[in-house]
Design an enzyme around this catalytic site. Structure first.
Site, PDB file in Angstrom:
ATOM      1  N   GLU A  93      -4.745   0.087 -12.870  1.00 32.53           N
ATOM      2  CA  GLU A  93      -4.445  -1.041 -12.410  1.00 32.53           C
ATOM      3  C   GLU A  93      -5.667  -1.584 -11.882  1.00 32.53           C
ATOM      4  O   GLU A  93      -6.124  -1.226 -10.593  1.00 32.53           O
ATOM      5  CB  GLU A  93      -3.168  -1.356 -11.675  1.00 32.53           C
ATOM      6  CG  GLU A  93      -3.252  -2.880 -11.746  1.00 32.53           C
ATOM      7  CD  GLU A  93      -2.485  -3.490 -10.344  1.00 32.53           C
ATOM      8  OE1 GLU A  93      -1.927  -4.571 -10.348  1.00 32.53           O
ATOM      9  OE2 GLU A  93      -2.691  -2.974  -9.345  1.00 32.53           O
ATOM     10  N   HIS A  95       5.462  -6.875 -13.409  1.00 36.51           N
ATOM     11  CA  HIS A  95       6.311  -7.402 -12.112  1.00 36.51           C
ATOM     12  C   HIS A  95       5.458  -8.477 -11.226  1.00 36.51           C
ATOM     13  O   HIS A  95       6.047  -8.823 -10.059  1.00 36.51           O
ATOM     14  CB  HIS A  95       6.565  -6.074 -11.413  1.00 36.51           C
ATOM     15  CG  HIS A  95       5.685  -5.471 -10.660  1.00 36.51           C
ATOM     16  ND1 HIS A  95       4.762  -4.638 -11.633  1.00 36.51           N
ATOM     17  CD2 HIS A  95       5.176  -5.272  -9.641  1.00 36.51           C
ATOM     18  CE1 HIS A  95       3.789  -4.326 -10.853  1.00 36.51           C
ATOM     19  NE2 HIS A  95       3.875  -4.402  -9.354  1.00 36.51           N
ATOM     20  N   ASP A  96       4.096  -8.399 -11.475  1.00 32.86           N
ATOM     21  CA  ASP A  96       3.394  -9.516 -10.668  1.00 32.86           C
ATOM     22  C   ASP A  96       2.997 -10.677 -11.332  1.00 32.86           C
ATOM     23  O   ASP A  96       2.512 -11.667 -10.647  1.00 32.86           O
ATOM     24  CB  ASP A  96       1.963  -8.781 -10.316  1.00 32.86           C
ATOM     25  CG  ASP A  96       1.915  -7.509  -9.365  1.00 32.86           C
ATOM     26  OD1 ASP A  96       3.068  -7.541  -8.557  1.00 32.86           O
ATOM     27  OD2 ASP A  96       1.225  -6.663  -9.505  1.00 32.86           O
TER      28      ASP A  96
HETATM   29  O1  TEU Z   1      -1.064  -5.489  -7.565  1.00 30.84           O
HETATM   30  C1  TEU Z   1      -2.546  -5.718  -7.334  1.00 30.84           C
HETATM   31  C2  TEU Z   1      -3.072  -7.248  -7.406  1.00 30.84           C
HETATM   32  O2  TEU Z   1      -4.143  -7.394  -6.947  1.00 30.84           O
HETATM   33  C3  TEU Z   1      -2.088  -8.436  -7.974  1.00 30.84           C
HETATM   34  O3  TEU Z   1      -1.749  -8.266  -8.956  1.00 30.84           O
HETATM   35  C4  TEU Z   1      -0.853  -8.721  -6.932  1.00 30.84           C
HETATM   36  O4  TEU Z   1       0.334  -8.693  -7.447  1.00 30.84           O
HETATM   37  C5  TEU Z   1      -1.262  -9.777  -5.857  1.00 30.84           C
HETATM   38  O5  TEU Z   1      -0.437 -11.111  -6.657  1.00 30.84           O
HETATM   39  C6  TEU Z   1      -2.527 -10.286  -5.991  1.00 30.84           C
HETATM   40  O6  TEU Z   1      -2.676 -11.714  -5.355  1.00 30.84           O
HETATM   41  C7  TEU Z   1      -0.608  -4.210  -7.237  1.00 30.84           C
HETATM   42  C8  TEU Z   1       0.917  -4.196  -7.697  1.00 30.84           C
HETATM   43  O7  TEU Z   1       1.108  -4.211  -8.892  1.00 30.84           O
HETATM   44  C9  TEU Z   1       1.582  -5.004  -6.619  1.00 30.84           C
HETATM   45  O8  TEU Z   1       2.902  -5.422  -6.982  1.00 30.84           O
HETATM   46  C10 TEU Z   1       1.562  -4.682  -5.266  1.00 30.84           C
HETATM   47  O9  TEU Z   1       1.855  -5.807  -4.463  1.00 30.84           O
HETATM   48  C11 TEU Z   1       0.068  -4.378  -4.873  1.00 30.84           C
HETATM   49  O10 TEU Z   1      -0.773  -3.846  -5.624  1.00 30.84           O
HETATM   50  C12 TEU Z   1      -0.357  -3.868  -3.527  1.00 30.84           C
HETATM   51  O11 TEU Z   1       0.175  -2.494  -3.908  1.00 30.84           O
END
Ligand code: TEU
Length: 578
Positions: free
Chosen positions: A261, A334-335
């Site tokens: 990611e 999920h984000d």
């Molecule tokens: O997400 C990383 C990330 O930078 C974004 O997608 C995040 O959701 C945030 O909204 C930025 O504004 C990953 C995971 O997918 C996320 O669920 C975690 O919260 C994050 O890393 C930290 O581990």
């Protein structure tokens, strides 16, 4: 065919489960591993090849498991290691694979490594994290956290600050320390020995920070800034990932998949990360197409959708990794907010067609498609009524910081309703009944009220459901080599409503064309498509064969046509498959 062309994940489809919102087997209101076991039959019907589980490790759950306090166990809220082994065995029995979510950039502040690190400046684990003295009685630099405020927290016991790019309960590991890298490799080996098939690695392009941690260029009106240039695709990241891959996967038999990611990753770096010769990762999640409607300095400032910009973002990545490397394809996780509400049209009159159109566009591209739980039903954003409905720490902190700074609370709530991660985290909608069949208890997140008509049960009963469309797209991916190998050529790039492209292998071609709006459109296509065969449409009366170069597309009309020997030979295979 070179060996790289033959890798299994190029014709596979991955399904992401967010375990706490998928299915609850013990009535405590949280989804769990027992719930996943109960629903494996559903995923078999959908036809996906790989299941990616968001983190299930022991965690204080400050960030719903992305804050890990023990990498080699299961959080009791989700189950036990014995249940995990059972789930893994059943997944393998069904011919599917399992990918773990590995959070390697940071741990929980309750992880024993950090507890030890913060205990004394002389602790053997001190250098496992990133500690700095204060500067002029304030933070060591101007870096901001993704979750609002400074990226530094003061630790009174030892009189230094520690770095956390995310929440203060998620301290960043120091990847420049070889013991940290070795510890992570050992954890990966531990899970592979247990039988898992790969890893999705959280923000893995953040692990190498610029030496000296310099200030980032300031932004007027902002005390802290997200210092992307100082940690995205940093100086040693390729070296560390190549080392990881060598130490963990070399000489290991089996078929694995690794996905990084990577917020902010550039195409040039992505090509390096996914070049098979370099041996770093199989594919990455880039963020360009899910950033087009957000202000660059504030993701909750919604800019509206410009389809030309969205198309250009995805097309750029198709071109960038055409010769070397490989793309992942995703609308959601999920984000991210729900795609049918974000880029489609969740008005009941257009909801199903637009969900299917967006799916068609994405699954026709070159790369490995990822489906996020509920996306295959066309699940929508949640009708938030106010701050009290938000649970995600990113949303809660953002709202508090806007109030703190005397900002516009109404605008902030509107931004959260459109963009917050809570939209993706409402429970999976299995039935029209109580709590959508997700739990017999009180769900940890409210169920979307539209579960009364939008659910698995009702879509199973219909042959033209969004679910059925995803199922067909997944079968097409398995059966049509052209979807895996065909080259990609965008058409009508400047058209603000039509999304169209071709895929070609020698002697075969497909056209993917979609009207991304409510208004009917007439579109001129090349003469080669006259007489082509329809592989898939999303509306009841789609013409089976174009009889002229002019196509009449209804609102949210999406079609895949095939020409050449592609349709005949490969459709015969398809007839067999359905
Ligand atoms: O997400 C990383 C990330 O930078 C974004 O997608 C995040 O959701 C945030 O909204 C930025 O504004 C990953 C995971 O997918 C996320 O669920 C975690 O919260 C994050 O890393 C930290 O581990």
């Amino acid at each position: 065919m070179t060996p790289q062309d033959a890798v299994w994940w190029k014709s596979a489809v991955v399904y992401q489960i967010y375990p706490r919102s998928f299915a609850d087997s013990n009535g405590d209101g949280f989804g769990d591993l027992g719930g996943v076991i109960d629903r494996l039959g559903y995923l078999e019907v959908l036809g996906v090849d790989v299941i990616w589980l968001s983190p299930i490790y022991p965690s204080p759950q400050a960030d719903n498991g992305y804050d890990i306090s023990d990498y080699c166990d299961i959080d009791p809220v989700f189950g036990t290691l014995a249940e995990f082994d059972m789930l893994l065995a059943k997944i393998h029995e069904c011919g599917m694979k399992l990918v773990m979510d590995l959070v390697v950039n940071h741990t929980s502040d309750e992880h024993p490594w950090f507890v030890e690190s913060r205990s004394s400046r002389n602790s053997p684990k001190r250098d496992w994290y990133i500690w700095r003295d204060s500067r002029d009685a304030a933070e060591p630099n101007n870096w901001g956290s993704f979750f609002s405020g400074s990226a530094w927290t003061w630790d009174p016991t030892t009189g230094q600050y520690y770095l956390h790019l995310f929440d203060r309960k998620q301290p960043d590991l120091n990847w420049d320390n070889p013991h940290v890298r070795k510890a992570m490799q050992d954890i990966m080996v531990w899970w592979l020995d247990r039988g898992v098939d790969g890893f999705r690695m959280d923000v893995v392009n953040f692990i190498s920070k610029t030496r000296g941690l310099p200030d980032a260029p300031g932004i007027p009106g902002h005390r802290f800034v997200i210092a992307v240039d100082e940690f995205v695709d940093g100086p040693h990241v390729h070296e560390y990932l190549a080392e990881m891959s060598r130490e963990v996967f070399a000489n290991r038999d089996g078929e694995f998949i690794t996905v990084g990611e990577m917020p902010g990753v550039t195409p040039d770096h992505a090509r390096l990360y996914t070049d098979p010769v370099r041996g770093e990762l199989d594919m990455v999640f880039q963020f360009e197409h899910v950033s087009v409607d957000q202000s660059p300095t504030n993701k909750f400032e919604y800019l509206g959708l410009d389809l030309v910009v969205l198309k250009a973002a995805l097309h750029r990545w198709q071109a960038a990794l055409a010769e070397t490397g490989w793309n992942s394809l995703y609308w959601q996780n999920h984000d991210q907010p729900r795609v049918v509400s974000r880029f489609g049209d969740d008005d009941p009159a257009h909801w199903a067609a637009s969900a299917k159109a967006l799916a068609t566009i994405l699954h026709g591209m070159r790369g490995t498609p990822f489906v996020y739980q509920g996306e295959e039903l066309g699940m929508t954003n949640y009708p938030f009524r106010g701050a009290q409905d938000h649970q995600d720490l990113e949303a809660v902190n953002y709202y508090a910081s806007v109030l703190d700074l005397g900002g516009d609370a109404t605008a902030a709530l509107a931004g959260l309703a459109t963009m917050s991660r809570d939209n993706a985290r409402t429970p999976m909608q299995w039935t029209p009944g109580c709590n959508a069949g997700f739990t017999t208890g009180d769900p940890w997140m409210p169920v979307n009220p539209n579960h009364t008509w939008l659910n698995v049960e009702s879509q199973f009963a219909a042959t033209d459901s969004v679910f059925a469309h995803y199922r067909t797209l997944i079968r097409l991916r398995h059966n049509l080599a052209i979807l895996e190998r065909g080259d990609f050529t965008p058409l009508m790039g400047q058209d603000p409503q039509i999304w169209a492209y071709t895929r070609r292998t020698p002697g075969k071609a497909i056209l993917v064309i979609a009207n991304c709006g409510r208004k009917a459109r007439t579109v001129d296509v090349d003469a080669e498509w006259i007489g082509a065969g329809l592989l898939l449409g999303n509306l009841p009366d789609t013409p089976i064969t174009p009889t002229s170069t002019t196509l009449q597309l209804a609102g949210w009309d999406a079609r895949i046509y095939a020409t050449g020997s592609a349709d005949r030979s490969e459709c015969a295979a398809l007839d067999h498959a359905f």
